[in-house]
Design a protein around this motif. Structure first.
Motif: not given
Length: 349
Positions: A246, A292, A321, A325, A329
């Motif tokens: 992350v 987060y 993943s 993400l 984003y």
């Protein structure tokens, strides 16, 4: 358990003692136009992570001396940088030196004996660059109340579970192989130090007693990287880096965004996704930090419990993943980045 309670009380007292020192010597964080806070707050509360490693070593026999020296060096240099700004070259030399000592600790634990020559040198150099980069991204991400503490919990808790013997969903041997990959008390004391820091930092905007400072964000980065590094060397599987995915996605994509904007990467900014959430969207700091934390925790636990124990599955999970993400984003930035541009115009006006 009694020992852990004693350590928790001791770390709590040490943190309060540091607050007295910071207040007396004016070690504070003053807000500016790039900050996500608006009040003066004590800086360097994350020194508790370094103190925790010394307390752990004192209680449990200095089992990782090179690691202790490494985290002391880098946290010490970072603490000086918190008080008076140091040149980038000094910080980078200290980071590479400290990371080299940490690698020596991992080497002494007998995990790379099968490698030698140029192949080993290439792996070590690449790993040094990746780990120093990762520690700096973790430092860059320390910008709002609770995010460093929350993310550290999301990394250390899964590591502790794996260390206790949690394996992959379809593997009967993996748990036995990974159990005890690092000294159990090391992770628990690190977790206690994070909880102590979180008590003073995981609060709404303007109510935090202290910030981690570079000493805290870099210090906890080295602790997390040591745990993950040990796990990677025991398994020979670099996909355990999913435990930092992350931060990795936000940090790397924000750097790419700033490069596209032709910005100086050494200058402070407010372009991370979490900063837009806290500043432009006015979301509370604890809420953003929890997002987060929960996101990273879910990804890590999914990797541990659900991902089949095969190399291909691990890589698909890691890459998948990151792609998910990255898409989130980019879509988030496309929708809300204009708010940050409006903020910059107001600051310049």
């Amino acid at each position: 358990m009694t020992t852990y309670i004693i350590i928790a009380v001791l770390l709590f007292a040490l943190e309060l003692g540091y607050f007295w020192v910071a207040d007396r010597f004016n070690i504070i964080d003053k807000p500016n136009e790039r900050s996500s806070h608006s009040t003066i707050v004590l800086r360097g509360g994350g020194v508790i992570f370094l103190l925790a490693m010394w307390v752990w070593s004192a209680f449990y026999g200095f089992q990782y001396p090179w690691f202790l020296a490494a985290v002391t060096l880098i946290a010490g240099v970072s603490f000086v940088d918190d008080i008076r700004s140091l040149p980038d070259s000094v910080r980078l030399v200290a980071q590479f030196g400290a990371m080299g000592m940490m690698f020596w600790e991992l080497w002494s634990m007998g995990t790379l004996e099968s490698l030698s020559g140029w192949w080993l040198a290439a792996i070590v150099i690449a790993a040094l660059i990746v780990c120093v980069g990762a520690s700096n991204i973790i430092n860059f991400m320390d910008g709002i109340n609770g995010i460093t503490a929350g993310y550290a919990l999301a990394v250390l808790l899964p590591l502790a579970l794996v260390n206790l013997g949690v394996g992959h969903a379809d593997s009967t041997d993996c748990s036995h192989t990974l159990a005890g990959f690092v000294e159990e008390s090391f992770l628990w004391v690190a977790l206690i130090s994070v909880l102590v820091f979180a008590f003073f930092n995981f609060r709404h905007k303007g109510k935090a007693k202290c910030f981690a400072g570079d000493v805290g964000s870099i210090g906890i980065a080295f602790i997390m990287l040591f745990g993950i590094g040990r796990l990677i060397m025991v398994t020979g599987d670099v996909t355990w880096l999913v435990m930092l995915i992350v931060y990795g996605a936000d940090g790397c994509l924000t750097i790419c965004h700033r490069i596209m904007l032709h910005e100086n990467l050494g200058e402070a900014h407010r372009k991370h996704a979490y900063q837009l959430m806290a500043n432009e969207l006015k979301m509370s700091h604890p809420l953003v930090s929890l997002i987060y934390m929960v996101l990273q925790l879910a990804i890590s636990l999914g990797f541990i419990y659900l991902c089949p124990d095969t190399s291909l599955a691990h890589w698909i999970y890691l890459i998948g993943s990151f792609v998910v993400l990255a898409v989130v984003y980019i879509l988030f930035k496309k929708k809300y980045y204009h708010l940050h541009e409006e903020y910059l115009r107001r600051v310049k006006a």
